[in-house]
Design an enzyme around this catalytic site. Structure first.
Site, PDB file in Angstrom:
ATOM      1  N   GLY A  18      -2.732  19.136  -5.167  1.00 31.15           N
ATOM      2  CA  GLY A  18      -1.639  18.521  -5.488  1.00 31.15           C
ATOM      3  C   GLY A  18      -0.856  18.072  -4.391  1.00 31.15           C
ATOM      4  N   THR A  19      -0.951  16.892  -3.719  1.00 28.63           N
ATOM      5  CA  THR A  19      -0.924  16.715  -2.274  1.00 28.63           C
ATOM      6  C   THR A  19      -0.147  15.468  -1.876  1.00 28.63           C
ATOM      7  OG1 THR A  19      -3.080  17.784  -2.164  1.00 28.63           O
ATOM      8  CG2 THR A  19      -2.413  16.470  -0.266  1.00 28.63           C
ATOM      9  N   VAL A  20       0.612  15.575  -0.752  1.00 26.65           N
ATOM     10  CA  VAL A  20       1.332  14.439  -0.192  1.00 26.65           C
ATOM     11  C   VAL A  20       0.900  14.276   1.256  1.00 26.65           C
ATOM     12  CG1 VAL A  20       3.590  13.527   0.475  1.00 26.65           C
ATOM     13  CG2 VAL A  20       3.329  14.731  -1.701  1.00 26.65           C
TER      14      VAL A  20
END
Length: 390
Positions: free
Chosen positions: A209-211
């Site tokens: 779940g990544t930025v």
């Protein structure tokens, strides 16, 4: 957080999917705070709608005012500890107080005149480097060629099965990073690639779940940065009143005591998030990254090859159709992937699946610095990212 943020299209799509999943699977008082925080009107926020989170704003102020002491040893730590105990969790204020950031030396491989850098294990960046190490002796004359895709896919499969077997906290790995990235091991794995799709098996290297965001300035400073809660919204646990959504990054471990990645107290098991960096000689070319779970090293390999082998600019490198290895001989491709190449890959024994949308193929950002010192950015059309210049 205080004044609100308009929900952008890709974010809104994934928020709705996360809400639907949690609505079906999460029940119990411990999850009430998640719904109050991320679905305050009893639903996911709509695209274009303003979403506010004053709990987040208050938390960020406390972190700033105390130089993070509140989070690790103060009020926020106490609240995390209390809610963890209330929910039957195991994270304590002592765990938070004991945390210290780790300064690491990046690992690299030489690829056709460039050095490609990744964070060392327990991250999976080494998977991208192993694949590039296998591919570095090949001359790829055309991007849209069945041989190009075939060799990329085979190298990725071989690198991934090694990574999934051997990667864990670096000081507990049973083979060394140097062995996995050696020229000899790369050549041995390269020799396994033939005309037909193979069923990948881990190799045996010689023992010795990544930025995502990237930024650069006119003085030569560059940053490659990635953060993730994993699986969209992480664990589904939100500390009441704080907006703090507890992550789920410890997910990728094994409970087999004989596995390299066996779960133990304090151990940093296999981690998917990996910021990348490219240099040439002693000069920085720039930061790059492709977020998206196990797609990340596959995206790194494709973006780097688009840049170095096929001379595409940052935006074109990101826009190019992608593929990803799923398991065995199964390869998933995007809807705009060339159909004639997909059919040719099937004739080589690959099992091709057509992806239903861009979501599973990663979302990347790039900044390259040219020989003239010009900064050139690219942002993935698969996400809500943007290139900002000032």
């Amino acid at each position: 957080a205080q004044n609100g943020y308009p929900i952008s299209p890709t974010l809104g799509q994934y928020w709705q999917l996360g809400y639907n999943k949690f609505k079906e699977t999460l029940s119990g008082e411990e999850f009430t705070s998640w719904f109050k925080t991320f679905a305050p009107d009893g639903r996911a926020p709509k695209i274009g709608e303003i979403w506010r989170s004053p709990g987040h704003a208050d938390t960020l102020r406390k972190i700033a005012e105390t130089k993070a002491e509140s989070f690790y040893r103060g009020e926020l730590a106490e609240r995390i500890d209390a809610f963890s105990r209330q929910c039957g969790g195991h994270l304590s204020k002592d765990d938070l107080a004991a945390y210290a950031p780790e300064w690491v030396t990046p690992i690299r491989v030489h690829y056709k005149g460039y050095h490609v850098w990744e964070i060392p294990p327990n991250g999976q960046g080494i998977v991208a480097l192993m694949a590039l190490n296998i591919l570095k002796e090949d001359d790829f004359l055309a991007k849209e060629s069945v041989d190009t895709y075939h060799r990329q896919i085979e190298a990725m499969k071989l690198a991934f099965v090694d990574g999934l077997k051997y990667v864990t906290q670096r000081d507990q790995m049973k083979v060394t990073v140097e062995d996995l990235l050696s020229d000899q091991y790369g050549a041995a794995r390269r020799a396994l690639i033939g005309e037909e799709a193979l069923m990948p098996e881990p190799g045996e290297p010689v023992r010795s779940g990544t930025v995502y965001l990237a930024t650069a300035d006119g003085e030569g400073n560059m940053v490659s940065f990635i953060q993730s809660n994993y699986m969209g919204f992480g664990s589904g646990i939100v500390i009441p009143g704080t907006g703090i959504s507890m992550q789920n990054r410890g997910h990728t471990f094994s409970l087999d005591p004989n596995h390299h990645n066996y779960l133990e107290p304090g151990k940093k098991t296999y981690h998917t998030i990996i910021p990348g960096f490219l240099t040439k000689g002693d000069q920085a070319v720039g930061p790059f990254g492709v977020m998206g779970g196990f797609m990340q090293p596959q995206g790194h390999v494709q973006v780097i090859m688009n840049t170095i082998d096929f001379h595409l600019n940052p935006q074109a490198s990101l826009d190019a159709p992608r593929w990803q290895w799923i398991e065995g001989k199964i390869i998933e491709v995007e809807r705009d992937f060339p159909e004639h190449i997909a059919l040719a890959l099937e004739r080589k024994g690959h099992q091709i699946k057509w992806g239903m949308g861009p979501g599973g193929f990663g979302r990347g950002q790039i900044i390259w610095r040219t020989d003239d010192g010009v900064l050139v950015g690219g942002t993935d059309h698969r996400t809500d990212g943007t290139v900002a210049v000032w």
